[in-house]
Design a protein around this motif. Sequence first.
Motif, PDB file in Angstrom:
ATOM      1  N   THR A  22       0.826  -1.206   0.000  1.00 18.84           N
ATOM      2  CA  THR A  22       0.000   0.000   0.000  1.00 18.84           C
ATOM      3  C   THR A  22       0.861   1.258   0.000  1.00 18.84           C
ATOM      4  O   THR A  22       0.591   2.207  -0.744  1.00 18.84           O
ATOM      5  CB  THR A  22      -0.931   0.001   1.231  1.00 18.84           C
ATOM      6  OG1 THR A  22      -1.726  -1.187   1.228  1.00 18.84           O
ATOM      7  CG2 THR A  22      -1.846   1.206   1.206  1.00 18.84           C
ATOM      8  N   VAL A  23       1.897   1.270   0.824  1.00 23.09           N
ATOM      9  CA  VAL A  23       2.815   2.415   0.849  1.00 23.09           C
ATOM     10  C   VAL A  23       3.502   2.569  -0.506  1.00 23.09           C
ATOM     11  O   VAL A  23       3.667   3.689  -1.022  1.00 23.09           O
ATOM     12  CB  VAL A  23       3.853   2.245   1.973  1.00 23.09           C
ATOM     13  CG1 VAL A  23       4.937   3.314   1.874  1.00 23.09           C
ATOM     14  CG2 VAL A  23       3.174   2.317   3.335  1.00 23.09           C
ATOM     15  N   LEU A  24       3.891   1.452  -1.114  1.00 21.72           N
ATOM     16  CA  LEU A  24       4.524   1.493  -2.435  1.00 21.72           C
ATOM     17  C   LEU A  24       3.562   2.068  -3.474  1.00 21.72           C
ATOM     18  O   LEU A  24       3.964   2.876  -4.329  1.00 21.72           O
ATOM     19  CB  LEU A  24       4.978   0.092  -2.837  1.00 21.72           C
ATOM     20  CG  LEU A  24       5.697  -0.036  -4.189  1.00 21.72           C
ATOM     21  CD1 LEU A  24       6.983   0.779  -4.177  1.00 21.72           C
ATOM     22  CD2 LEU A  24       5.993  -1.497  -4.501  1.00 21.72           C
ATOM     23  N   PHE A  26       1.135   4.183  -2.903  1.00 20.50           N
ATOM     24  CA  PHE A  26       1.042   5.622  -2.658  1.00 20.50           C
ATOM     25  C   PHE A  26       2.257   6.356  -3.223  1.00 20.50           C
ATOM     26  O   PHE A  26       2.123   7.417  -3.842  1.00 20.50           O
ATOM     27  CB  PHE A  26       0.930   5.898  -1.158  1.00 20.50           C
ATOM     28  CG  PHE A  26      -0.387   5.483  -0.558  1.00 20.50           C
ATOM     29  CD1 PHE A  26      -1.521   5.354  -1.338  1.00 20.50           C
ATOM     30  CD2 PHE A  26      -0.491   5.209   0.796  1.00 20.50           C
ATOM     31  CE1 PHE A  26      -2.735   4.962  -0.795  1.00 20.50           C
ATOM     32  CE2 PHE A  26      -1.695   4.834   1.357  1.00 20.50           C
ATOM     33  CZ  PHE A  26      -2.821   4.709   0.557  1.00 20.50           C
ATOM     34  N   LEU A  27       3.447   5.801  -3.013  1.00 17.00           N
ATOM     35  CA  LEU A  27       4.660   6.459  -3.484  1.00 17.00           C
ATOM     36  C   LEU A  27       4.716   6.500  -5.003  1.00 17.00           C
ATOM     37  O   LEU A  27       5.086   7.526  -5.598  1.00 17.00           O
ATOM     38  CB  LEU A  27       5.898   5.738  -2.931  1.00 17.00           C
ATOM     39  CG  LEU A  27       6.119   5.846  -1.417  1.00 17.00           C
ATOM     40  CD1 LEU A  27       7.330   5.015  -0.992  1.00 17.00           C
ATOM     41  CD2 LEU A  27       6.301   7.298  -1.001  1.00 17.00           C
ATOM     42  N   VAL A  28       4.345   5.392  -5.646  1.00 13.88           N
ATOM     43  CA  VAL A  28       4.343   5.355  -7.111  1.00 13.88           C
ATOM     44  C   VAL A  28       3.341   6.370  -7.667  1.00 13.88           C
ATOM     45  O   VAL A  28       3.634   7.118  -8.616  1.00 13.88           O
ATOM     46  CB  VAL A  28       4.011   3.933  -7.613  1.00 13.88           C
ATOM     47  CG1 VAL A  28       3.719   3.940  -9.112  1.00 13.88           C
ATOM     48  CG2 VAL A  28       5.154   2.980  -7.309  1.00 13.88           C
ATOM     49  N   THR A  29       2.162   6.421  -7.065  1.00  9.94           N
ATOM     50  CA  THR A  29       1.138   7.344  -7.530  1.00  9.94           C
ATOM     51  C   THR A  29       1.553   8.790  -7.300  1.00  9.94           C
ATOM     52  O   THR A  29       1.352   9.652  -8.162  1.00  9.94           O
ATOM     53  CB  THR A  29      -0.187   7.068  -6.790  1.00  9.94           C
ATOM     54  OG1 THR A  29      -0.555   5.701  -6.992  1.00  9.94           O
ATOM     55  CG2 THR A  29      -1.293   7.952  -7.323  1.00  9.94           C
ATOM     56  N   LEU A  30       2.141   9.054  -6.137  1.00 10.61           N
ATOM     57  CA  LEU A  30       2.531  10.419  -5.797  1.00 10.61           C
ATOM     58  C   LEU A  30       3.645  10.934  -6.705  1.00 10.61           C
ATOM     59  O   LEU A  30       3.659  12.118  -7.079  1.00 10.61           O
ATOM     60  CB  LEU A  30       2.987  10.465  -4.335  1.00 10.61           C
ATOM     61  CG  LEU A  30       3.159  11.855  -3.700  1.00 10.61           C
ATOM     62  CD1 LEU A  30       1.841  12.608  -3.688  1.00 10.61           C
ATOM     63  CD2 LEU A  30       3.691  11.711  -2.281  1.00 10.61           C
ATOM     64  N   SER A  31       4.552  10.064  -7.085  1.00 12.71           N
ATOM     65  CA  SER A  31       5.692  10.481  -7.907  1.00 12.71           C
ATOM     66  C   SER A  31       5.454  10.309  -9.398  1.00 12.71           C
ATOM     67  O   SER A  31       6.329  10.659 -10.201  1.00 12.71           O
ATOM     68  CB  SER A  31       6.944   9.693  -7.503  1.00 12.71           C
ATOM     69  OG  SER A  31       6.757   8.300  -7.738  1.00 12.71           O
ATOM     70  N   TYR A  34       6.427  12.750 -12.353  1.00  7.17           N
ATOM     71  CA  TYR A  34       7.840  13.052 -12.592  1.00  7.17           C
ATOM     72  C   TYR A  34       8.542  12.003 -13.436  1.00  7.17           C
ATOM     73  O   TYR A  34       9.673  12.238 -13.892  1.00  7.17           O
ATOM     74  CB  TYR A  34       8.566  13.204 -11.249  1.00  7.17           C
ATOM     75  CG  TYR A  34       7.977  14.273 -10.376  1.00  7.17           C
ATOM     76  CD1 TYR A  34       8.208  15.617 -10.620  1.00  7.17           C
ATOM     77  CD2 TYR A  34       7.148  13.935  -9.304  1.00  7.17           C
ATOM     78  CE1 TYR A  34       7.651  16.606  -9.820  1.00  7.17           C
ATOM     79  CE2 TYR A  34       6.581  14.915  -8.494  1.00  7.17           C
ATOM     80  CZ  TYR A  34       6.841  16.236  -8.763  1.00  7.17           C
ATOM     81  OH  TYR A  34       6.280  17.213  -7.969  1.00  7.17           O
ATOM     82  N   GLN A  76      -3.478   9.647  -8.679  1.00  3.37           N
ATOM     83  CA  GLN A  76      -3.404  10.719  -7.678  1.00  3.37           C
ATOM     84  C   GLN A  76      -4.792  11.225  -7.334  1.00  3.37           C
ATOM     85  O   GLN A  76      -5.160  11.338  -6.163  1.00  3.37           O
ATOM     86  CB  GLN A  76      -2.555  11.881  -8.201  1.00  3.37           C
ATOM     87  CG  GLN A  76      -1.076  11.674  -8.088  1.00  3.37           C
ATOM     88  CD  GLN A  76      -0.299  12.958  -8.289  1.00  3.37           C
ATOM     89  OE1 GLN A  76      -0.826  13.957  -8.767  1.00  3.37           O
ATOM     90  NE2 GLN A  76       0.967  12.944  -7.933  1.00  3.37           N
TER      91      GLN A  76
END
Length: 278
Positions: A22-24, A26-31, A34, A76
């Motif tokens: 889940t954290v992964l 979120f990080l993939v979606t947030l970044s 870029y 996102q």
Amino acid sequence: MVMPKNILPHGLHKTCWLLLLTVLLFLVTLSAPYWVPHDPYLQNLDLALQAPSAEYPFGTDRYGRCVFSRVLVGGQSSIFSALALVGIIFTTGTAAGLWSGYYGGKLDNFIMRLSDIFLAFPGLVFAIAVASILGGGMTNAVLALAVISWPKYARLARSQALTVRQQPYIEAARLSGCSDTEIIFRHLLPSILSPLLVMSALDLGTMLMELAGLSFLGLGAQPPAAEWGSMMSSSRSMLQTAPWVILAPGAAIFVTVSLFNLLGDSLRDQLDPKFNPK
């Protein structure tokens, strides 16, 4: 040589892996903005409706935009709108239920009768009506669903508070001179937090689907915004001619909701003693 055994119980090990995924996510979606391979909003009609390929893993849509890039960037809006929605209804419903269960009396009657009014209507139908009144946009869609979703948290928090407030340690805190606010936040809230957290984890997938449903109906994110429900809505007429355009955001919704539901079930197994017997 004897291999060391896993120091974590199987259920906790599973929960840790799901939390990591889940954290992964979120990080993939947030970044995503870029590092996506193509501009998700750049139109090129010469590339319209290309099938999936090495350059365009999920193909292109009717305007020649990269579907893969739009799915990643659209996460996102979809995921973090669902997070914001769950945060709003968790905070509002828990606060209402805590005060209702702790104080009782007229305040309890007022909050419960108010929740009865919202629960009397079919949830999604009421949300569609509220979103129609407020107009399109993800912010209005989140507000529309928040209006109809807080009562379940209020009722759960109230039922837990009614039980916990009778415990001896609550009376001891009251006799020691603690104010009502201190009792509620230092003693009552921590005691009832586990089932509320489990409900919020399970609600993430539900809220994501309902937000996508409102966007699919034109009451959420508006084109050309990259959002999974809106992407499916704008591509529904091409299911037979270019199925990748609608299947890609649909698969993203399916995978994300499945992950949230598995995480919620795993948290329930760990936090609820009825499902995690010693």
